[in-house]
Design an enzyme around this catalytic site. Structure first.
Site, PDB file in Angstrom:
ATOM      1  N   SER A 159       0.848  -1.201   0.000  1.00  0.00           N
ATOM      2  CA  SER A 159       0.000   0.000   0.000  1.00  0.00           C
ATOM      3  C   SER A 159       0.878   1.244   0.000  1.00  0.00           C
ATOM      4  O   SER A 159       2.007   1.215   0.518  1.00  0.00           O
ATOM      5  CB  SER A 159      -0.880   0.002   1.253  1.00  0.00           C
ATOM      6  OG  SER A 159      -1.399   1.291   1.489  1.00  0.00           O
ATOM      7  N   TYR A 182      -1.108  -0.523  10.146  1.00  0.00           N
ATOM      8  CA  TYR A 182      -1.215  -0.891   8.727  1.00  0.00           C
ATOM      9  C   TYR A 182       0.019  -0.426   7.951  1.00  0.00           C
ATOM     10  O   TYR A 182       0.612  -1.196   7.189  1.00  0.00           O
ATOM     11  CB  TYR A 182      -2.490  -0.254   8.164  1.00  0.00           C
ATOM     12  CG  TYR A 182      -2.805  -0.586   6.725  1.00  0.00           C
ATOM     13  CD1 TYR A 182      -3.340  -1.825   6.378  1.00  0.00           C
ATOM     14  CD2 TYR A 182      -2.591   0.340   5.710  1.00  0.00           C
ATOM     15  CE1 TYR A 182      -3.654  -2.121   5.058  1.00  0.00           C
ATOM     16  CE2 TYR A 182      -2.897   0.066   4.397  1.00  0.00           C
ATOM     17  CZ  TYR A 182      -3.434  -1.176   4.074  1.00  0.00           C
ATOM     18  OH  TYR A 182      -3.739  -1.465   2.754  1.00  0.00           O
TER      19      TYR A 182
HETATM   20  P1  NAP Z   1     -11.259  -6.546   1.622  1.00  0.00           P
HETATM   21  O1  NAP Z   1     -12.281  -6.230   0.596  1.00  0.00           O
HETATM   22  O2  NAP Z   1     -11.492  -6.150   3.030  1.00  0.00           O
HETATM   23  O3  NAP Z   1     -10.953  -8.127   1.534  1.00  0.00           O
HETATM   24  C1  NAP Z   1     -10.035  -8.693   2.430  1.00  0.00           C
HETATM   25  C2  NAP Z   1      -9.798 -10.136   2.066  1.00  0.00           C
HETATM   26  O4  NAP Z   1      -8.782 -10.655   2.955  1.00  0.00           O
HETATM   27  C3  NAP Z   1     -11.019 -11.015   2.268  1.00  0.00           C
HETATM   28  O5  NAP Z   1     -11.052 -11.976   1.236  1.00  0.00           O
HETATM   29  C4  NAP Z   1     -10.762 -11.692   3.609  1.00  0.00           C
HETATM   30  O6  NAP Z   1     -11.363 -12.988   3.737  1.00  0.00           O
HETATM   31  C5  NAP Z   1      -9.250 -11.853   3.547  1.00  0.00           C
HETATM   32  N1  NAP Z   1      -8.639 -12.041   4.857  1.00  0.00           N
HETATM   33  C6  NAP Z   1      -8.616 -11.180   5.906  1.00  0.00           C
HETATM   34  N2  NAP Z   1      -7.957 -11.740   6.939  1.00  0.00           N
HETATM   35  C7  NAP Z   1      -7.554 -12.967   6.524  1.00  0.00           C
HETATM   36  C8  NAP Z   1      -6.843 -14.021   7.142  1.00  0.00           C
HETATM   37  N3  NAP Z   1      -6.384 -13.931   8.395  1.00  0.00           N
HETATM   38  N4  NAP Z   1      -6.625 -15.160   6.428  1.00  0.00           N
HETATM   39  C9  NAP Z   1      -7.074 -15.277   5.156  1.00  0.00           C
HETATM   40  N5  NAP Z   1      -7.763 -14.299   4.519  1.00  0.00           N
HETATM   41  C10 NAP Z   1      -8.001 -13.166   5.203  1.00  0.00           C
HETATM   42  O7  NAP Z   1      -9.833  -5.874   1.229  1.00  0.00           O
HETATM   43  P2  NAP Z   1      -9.337  -5.199  -0.154  1.00  0.00           P
HETATM   44  O8  NAP Z   1      -9.652  -3.772  -0.116  1.00  0.00           O
HETATM   45  O9  NAP Z   1      -9.754  -6.035  -1.306  1.00  0.00           O
HETATM   46  O10 NAP Z   1      -7.738  -5.318   0.048  1.00  0.00           O
HETATM   47  C11 NAP Z   1      -7.001  -6.404  -0.466  1.00  0.00           C
HETATM   48  C12 NAP Z   1      -5.519  -6.078  -0.307  1.00  0.00           C
HETATM   49  O11 NAP Z   1      -5.207  -4.866  -1.006  1.00  0.00           O
HETATM   50  C13 NAP Z   1      -5.098  -5.853   1.145  1.00  0.00           C
HETATM   51  O12 NAP Z   1      -3.811  -6.402   1.360  1.00  0.00           O
HETATM   52  C14 NAP Z   1      -5.033  -4.328   1.261  1.00  0.00           C
HETATM   53  O13 NAP Z   1      -4.145  -3.916   2.263  1.00  0.00           O
HETATM   54  C15 NAP Z   1      -4.552  -3.959  -0.136  1.00  0.00           C
HETATM   55  N6  NAP Z   1      -4.905  -2.596  -0.572  1.00  0.00           N
HETATM   56  C16 NAP Z   1      -6.197  -2.199  -0.686  1.00  0.00           C
HETATM   57  C17 NAP Z   1      -6.497  -0.910  -1.138  1.00  0.00           C
HETATM   58  C18 NAP Z   1      -7.913  -0.424  -1.306  1.00  0.00           C
HETATM   59  O14 NAP Z   1      -8.089   0.768  -1.648  1.00  0.00           O
HETATM   60  N7  NAP Z   1      -8.928  -1.246  -1.110  1.00  0.00           N
HETATM   61  C19 NAP Z   1      -5.441  -0.039  -1.469  1.00  0.00           C
HETATM   62  C20 NAP Z   1      -4.136  -0.469  -1.323  1.00  0.00           C
HETATM   63  C21 NAP Z   1      -3.869  -1.757  -0.881  1.00  0.00           C
HETATM   64  P3  NAP Z   1     -12.890 -13.168   4.322  1.00  0.00           P
HETATM   65  O15 NAP Z   1     -13.787 -12.602   3.255  1.00  0.00           O
HETATM   66  O16 NAP Z   1     -13.030 -14.623   4.478  1.00  0.00           O
HETATM   67  O17 NAP Z   1     -12.966 -12.377   5.591  1.00  0.00           O
END
Ligand code: NAP
Length: 241
Positions: free
Chosen positions: A139, A152
């Protein structure tokens, strides 16, 4: 047939990556923690789009033994391991004077230690074949910090250091390790942000709009195939860190 395991692929960015890799003909392992029904839907969508090779691998990335078991099951399923995308991640935002030990530990355990367990087990399974690609999702907060997310930002900065070290150690085995910073995407993770913060985030985009998840997917597909890039940190964004 190439194979990819994507952690946290039941929702958000991971889900979109799973669908894109499925469309590109990869056998896709869809990992999740709790949302099994959503992960199953992702698997069904890949199959319905004409690729029969998709399956669910439930497991908590915080648990190193579970990570080992699910990766062994993944390799047993398709007899190969080409790409790992460490995407699972959480936030527990709070200013540092108020941040509890639990909020700090939850994020470090998932985002940093979880990624380490996954990198280590994938390296174990990829090394006999002397090939593989590991992509760690980080990120912009990991390179410039943020406000209210010490846990984070520290976890993602740690993953960048892990990426560079793993790339150095695994290069002799032709295992490539890179980190990718996605832009801002509206997912469950970003849903809790106030309108004010969202407006501030959007105002940082020099193109006036955030990145499309399809651009992230195509970038990751290209990076997975590329044989000569390792140890790098890429921003798929139009904010400048
Ligand atoms: P999200 O919609 O909240 O989805 C999170 C995912 O991680 C879900 O599939 C969840 O599974 C899984 N997860 C959480 N804890 C876990 C664990 N202990 N073991 C296995 N799976 C786990 O998040 P997102 O926004 O798509 O983000 C995905 C990645 O991109 C993250 O690493 C985040 O830091 C990074 N990111 C996101 C953004 C953004 O703007 N969204 C920007 C930069 C970076 P369950 O559904 O089973 O709970």
């Amino acid at each position: 047939m190439k194979t990819v395991l994507i952690t946290g692929a039941s929702r958000g960015i991971g889900r979109e990556l799973a669908l894109a890799f499925g469309k590109a003909g990869y056998a896709v392992g869809v990992n999740c923690l709790r949302e099994e029904a959503k992960a199953q839907t992702v698997v069904q969508e890949i199959i319905q789009a004409g690729n029969p090779n998709a399956d669910i691998f439930v497991g908590d990335v915080r648990d190193s033994l579970k990570v080992r078991q699910l990766m062994d099951a993944f390799v047993k399923r398709w007899n190969s391991f080409d790409v790992l995308i460490n995407n699972a991640g959480i936030t527990r935002d709070c200013t540092l004077l108020k941040m509890t030990n639990g909020e700090w530990n939850d994020v470090i355990d998932t985002n940093l230690s979880g990624t380490f367990w996954c990198v280590r087990e994938a390296a174990r399974l990829m090394s006999p074949n002397k090939k593989g690609s590991i992509i760690n999702i980080v990120s912009i907060m990991g390179v410039r910090g943020g406000y209210g997310n010490a846990n984070y930002a520290a976890s993602k900065a740690g993953v960048i250091g892990l990426t560079q070290t793993a790339a150095r150690e695994l290069g002799r085995l032709s295992i490539r390790v890179n980190a990718v910073l996605p832009g801002f995407h509206k997912t469950d993770m970003s849903a809790h942000l106030s309108k004010e913060i969202e407006t501030k985030v959007m105002s940082e985009h020099i193109l006036g709009t955030s990145t499309q998840v399809s651009d992230l997917s195509s970038f990751l597909l290209g990076l997975s195939e590329n044989q000569s890039i390792s140890g790098q940190v890429f921003s798929v964004d139009n904010r400048i860190a």
